[in-house]
Design a protein around this motif. Structure first.
Motif, PDB file in Angstrom:
ATOM      1  N   MET A   1       0.851  -1.179   0.000  1.00 57.67           N
ATOM      2  CA  MET A   1       0.000   0.000   0.000  1.00 57.67           C
ATOM      3  C   MET A   1       0.891   1.234   0.000  1.00 57.67           C
ATOM      4  SD  MET A   1      -2.948   1.259   2.694  1.00 57.67           S
ATOM      5  CE  MET A   1      -3.229  -0.388   3.165  1.00 57.67           C
ATOM      6  N   ASN A   2       0.501   2.200  -0.754  1.00 57.93           N
ATOM      7  CA  ASN A   2       1.241   3.446  -0.857  1.00 57.93           C
ATOM      8  C   ASN A   2       1.115   4.234   0.449  1.00 57.93           C
ATOM      9  OD1 ASN A   2       2.113   6.060  -1.453  1.00 57.93           O
ATOM     10  ND2 ASN A   2       1.441   5.902  -3.566  1.00 57.93           N
ATOM     11  N   LEU A   3       2.219   4.680   1.000  1.00 60.45           N
ATOM     12  CA  LEU A   3       2.191   5.431   2.254  1.00 60.45           C
ATOM     13  C   LEU A   3       1.427   6.738   2.111  1.00 60.45           C
ATOM     14  CD1 LEU A   3       5.770   4.832   3.668  1.00 60.45           C
ATOM     15  CD2 LEU A   3       3.641   3.797   4.403  1.00 60.45           C
ATOM     16  N   ASN A   4       1.381   7.306   0.910  1.00 57.42           N
ATOM     17  CA  ASN A   4       0.609   8.521   0.712  1.00 57.42           C
ATOM     18  C   ASN A   4      -0.875   8.263   0.918  1.00 57.42           C
ATOM     19  OD1 ASN A   4       2.881  10.075   0.142  1.00 57.42           O
ATOM     20  ND2 ASN A   4       2.774   9.603  -2.032  1.00 57.42           N
ATOM     21  N   LEU A   5      -1.342   7.101   0.494  1.00 61.13           N
ATOM     22  CA  LEU A   5      -2.733   6.716   0.700  1.00 61.13           C
ATOM     23  C   LEU A   5      -3.026   6.573   2.189  1.00 61.13           C
ATOM     24  CD1 LEU A   5      -5.514   5.873  -0.298  1.00 61.13           C
ATOM     25  CD2 LEU A   5      -4.623   3.560  -0.560  1.00 61.13           C
ATOM     26  N   ARG A   6      -2.138   5.902   2.894  1.00 62.45           N
ATOM     27  CA  ARG A   6      -2.303   5.720   4.345  1.00 62.45           C
ATOM     28  C   ARG A   6      -2.392   7.092   5.023  1.00 62.45           C
ATOM     29  NH1 ARG A   6       1.558   2.297   5.245  1.00 62.45           N
ATOM     30  NH2 ARG A   6       0.281   0.467   5.620  1.00 62.45           N
ATOM     31  N   HIS A   7      -1.478   7.981   4.663  1.00 62.01           N
ATOM     32  CA  HIS A   7      -1.467   9.318   5.255  1.00 62.01           C
ATOM     33  C   HIS A   7      -2.759  10.073   4.929  1.00 62.01           C
ATOM     34  CE1 HIS A   7       0.071  13.115   6.746  1.00 62.01           C
ATOM     35  NE2 HIS A   7      -0.291  13.671   5.602  1.00 62.01           N
ATOM     36  N   ALA A   8      -3.226   9.957   3.696  1.00 62.21           N
ATOM     37  CA  ALA A   8      -4.454  10.651   3.284  1.00 62.21           C
ATOM     38  C   ALA A   8      -5.657  10.144   4.067  1.00 62.21           C
ATOM     39  CB  ALA A   8      -4.683  10.478   1.786  1.00 62.21           C
ATOM     40  N   VAL A   9      -5.762   8.834   4.227  1.00 63.14           N
ATOM     41  CA  VAL A   9      -6.886   8.268   4.987  1.00 63.14           C
ATOM     42  C   VAL A   9      -6.841   8.775   6.418  1.00 63.14           C
ATOM     43  CG1 VAL A   9      -7.859   6.132   5.930  1.00 63.14           C
ATOM     44  CG2 VAL A   9      -7.142   6.218   3.537  1.00 63.14           C
ATOM     45  N   LEU A  10      -5.683   8.697   7.047  1.00 58.58           N
ATOM     46  CA  LEU A  10      -5.566   9.137   8.441  1.00 58.58           C
ATOM     47  C   LEU A  10      -5.859  10.628   8.580  1.00 58.58           C
ATOM     48  CD1 LEU A  10      -2.433   7.085   9.508  1.00 58.58           C
ATOM     49  CD2 LEU A  10      -4.839   6.632  10.078  1.00 58.58           C
ATOM     50  N   ALA A  11      -5.404  11.423   7.636  1.00 63.06           N
ATOM     51  CA  ALA A  11      -5.672  12.862   7.684  1.00 63.06           C
ATOM     52  C   ALA A  11      -7.166  13.140   7.534  1.00 63.06           C
ATOM     53  CB  ALA A  11      -4.886  13.579   6.585  1.00 63.06           C
ATOM     54  N   ASN A  12      -7.840  12.350   6.712  1.00 63.50           N
ATOM     55  CA  ASN A  12      -9.274  12.552   6.488  1.00 63.50           C
ATOM     56  C   ASN A  12     -10.126  12.266   7.713  1.00 63.50           C
ATOM     57  OD1 ASN A  12      -9.347  13.523   3.898  1.00 63.50           O
ATOM     58  ND2 ASN A  12      -9.736  11.544   2.961  1.00 63.50           N
ATOM     59  N   VAL A  13      -9.684  11.346   8.546  1.00 62.94           N
ATOM     60  CA  VAL A  13     -10.534  10.929   9.675  1.00 62.94           C
ATOM     61  C   VAL A  13      -9.958  11.275  11.046  1.00 62.94           C
ATOM     62  CG1 VAL A  13     -11.585   9.059   8.341  1.00 62.94           C
ATOM     63  CG2 VAL A  13      -9.577   8.587   9.755  1.00 62.94           C
ATOM     64  N   SER A  14      -8.802  11.882  11.085  1.00 61.34           N
ATOM     65  CA  SER A  14      -8.101  12.085  12.361  1.00 61.34           C
ATOM     66  C   SER A  14      -8.883  12.901  13.381  1.00 61.34           C
ATOM     67  CB  SER A  14      -6.735  12.727  12.124  1.00 61.34           C
ATOM     68  OG  SER A  14      -6.892  14.032  11.589  1.00 61.34           O
ATOM     69  N   GLU A  15      -9.759  13.768  12.931  1.00 55.83           N
ATOM     70  CA  GLU A  15     -10.523  14.582  13.885  1.00 55.83           C
ATOM     71  C   GLU A  15     -11.994  14.189  13.931  1.00 55.83           C
ATOM     72  OE1 GLU A  15      -9.696  18.759  13.696  1.00 55.83           O
ATOM     73  OE2 GLU A  15      -7.598  18.399  13.201  1.00 55.83           O
ATOM     74  N   ASN A  16     -12.334  13.044  13.379  1.00 56.10           N
ATOM     75  CA  ASN A  16     -13.723  12.584  13.380  1.00 56.10           C
ATOM     76  C   ASN A  16     -14.152  12.114  14.765  1.00 56.10           C
ATOM     77  OD1 ASN A  16     -13.653  13.058  10.652  1.00 56.10           O
ATOM     78  ND2 ASN A  16     -14.342  11.030  10.062  1.00 56.10           N
ATOM     79  N   THR A  17     -15.425  12.271  15.035  1.00 58.89           N
ATOM     80  CA  THR A  17     -16.016  11.740  16.263  1.00 58.89           C
ATOM     81  C   THR A  17     -16.253  10.245  16.073  1.00 58.89           C
ATOM     82  OG1 THR A  17     -18.286  12.039  15.499  1.00 58.89           O
ATOM     83  CG2 THR A  17     -17.251  13.927  16.635  1.00 58.89           C
ATOM     84  N   PRO A  18     -16.512   9.509  17.153  1.00 51.18           N
ATOM     85  CA  PRO A  18     -16.845   8.096  16.994  1.00 51.18           C
ATOM     86  C   PRO A  18     -18.033   7.865  16.052  1.00 51.18           C
ATOM     87  CG  PRO A  18     -16.294   8.523  19.267  1.00 51.18           C
ATOM     88  CD  PRO A  18     -16.349   9.870  18.573  1.00 51.18           C
ATOM     89  N   ALA A  19     -19.033   8.720  16.122  1.00 48.43           N
ATOM     90  CA  ALA A  19     -20.192   8.571  15.236  1.00 48.43           C
ATOM     91  C   ALA A  19     -19.791   8.768  13.775  1.00 48.43           C
ATOM     92  CB  ALA A  19     -21.289   9.557  15.620  1.00 48.43           C
ATOM     93  N   GLN A  20     -18.935   9.727  13.518  1.00 46.78           N
ATOM     94  CA  GLN A  20     -18.467   9.964  12.149  1.00 46.78           C
ATOM     95  C   GLN A  20     -17.616   8.800  11.648  1.00 46.78           C
ATOM     96  OE1 GLN A  20     -16.691  13.772  13.148  1.00 46.78           O
ATOM     97  NE2 GLN A  20     -18.076  14.825  11.732  1.00 46.78           N
ATOM     98  N   LEU A  21     -16.789   8.257  12.528  1.00 46.79           N
ATOM     99  CA  LEU A  21     -15.984   7.098  12.156  1.00 46.79           C
ATOM    100  C   LEU A  21     -16.882   5.907  11.821  1.00 46.79           C
ATOM    101  CD1 LEU A  21     -13.146   7.390  14.812  1.00 46.79           C
ATOM    102  CD2 LEU A  21     -12.925   7.764  12.347  1.00 46.79           C
ATOM    103  N   GLU A  22     -17.904   5.711  12.630  1.00 45.03           N
ATOM    104  CA  GLU A  22     -18.849   4.619  12.359  1.00 45.03           C
ATOM    105  C   GLU A  22     -19.524   4.824  11.005  1.00 45.03           C
ATOM    106  OE1 GLU A  22     -22.623   2.214  14.281  1.00 45.03           O
ATOM    107  OE2 GLU A  22     -22.015   4.113  15.201  1.00 45.03           O
ATOM    108  N   ASP A  23     -19.976   6.040  10.739  1.00 48.35           N
ATOM    109  CA  ASP A  23     -20.611   6.335   9.447  1.00 48.35           C
ATOM    110  C   ASP A  23     -19.657   6.044   8.293  1.00 48.35           C
ATOM    111  OD1 ASP A  23     -22.949   7.152  10.691  1.00 48.35           O
ATOM    112  OD2 ASP A  23     -22.497   9.304  10.510  1.00 48.35           O
ATOM    113  N   THR A  24     -18.401   6.410   8.456  1.00 45.92           N
ATOM    114  CA  THR A  24     -17.397   6.161   7.413  1.00 45.92           C
ATOM    115  C   THR A  24     -17.264   4.665   7.156  1.00 45.92           C
ATOM    116  OG1 THR A  24     -16.167   8.163   7.960  1.00 45.92           O
ATOM    117  CG2 THR A  24     -14.951   6.431   6.810  1.00 45.92           C
ATOM    118  N   ILE A  25     -17.172   3.889   8.214  1.00 45.74           N
ATOM    119  CA  ILE A  25     -17.010   2.441   8.081  1.00 45.74           C
ATOM    120  C   ILE A  25     -18.255   1.812   7.463  1.00 45.74           C
ATOM    121  CG2 ILE A  25     -16.782   0.286   9.391  1.00 45.74           C
ATOM    122  CD1 ILE A  25     -15.023   2.005  11.395  1.00 45.74           C
TER     123      ILE A  25
END
Length: 69
Positions: A1-25
């Motif tokens: 997996m490309n590390l840029n992808l990993r970084h992008a995913v983490l940046a996209n969700v790093s400040e999400n609430t648990p409810a937002q994380l659940e919605d994403t999943i």
């Protein structure tokens, strides 16, 4: 997996609430799109790395049960 992808995913969700994380999943799973799998993998990696041994064993048991269905 490309590390840029990993970084992008983490940046996209790093400040999400648990409810937002659940919605994403849930949205990623419901969509059934292959392109969502790497993002789910990154999220699972975070869970696995921060879990203690007992939690890891429980996840493995749940996974094993789910695969037998």
């Amino acid at each position: 997996m490309n590390l840029n992808l990993r970084h992008a995913v983490l940046a996209n969700v790093s400040e999400n609430t648990p409810a937002q994380l659940e919605d994403t999943i849930v949205d990623a799973i419901k969509s059934g799109e292959e392109k969502m799998l790497p993002g789910l993998g990154v999220l699972f990696e975070v869970i696995w790395q921060t879990a203690n041994e007992a939690d890891r064993e429980e996840m493995l048991q749940i996974l094993e049960q789910g695969l037998k269905k």
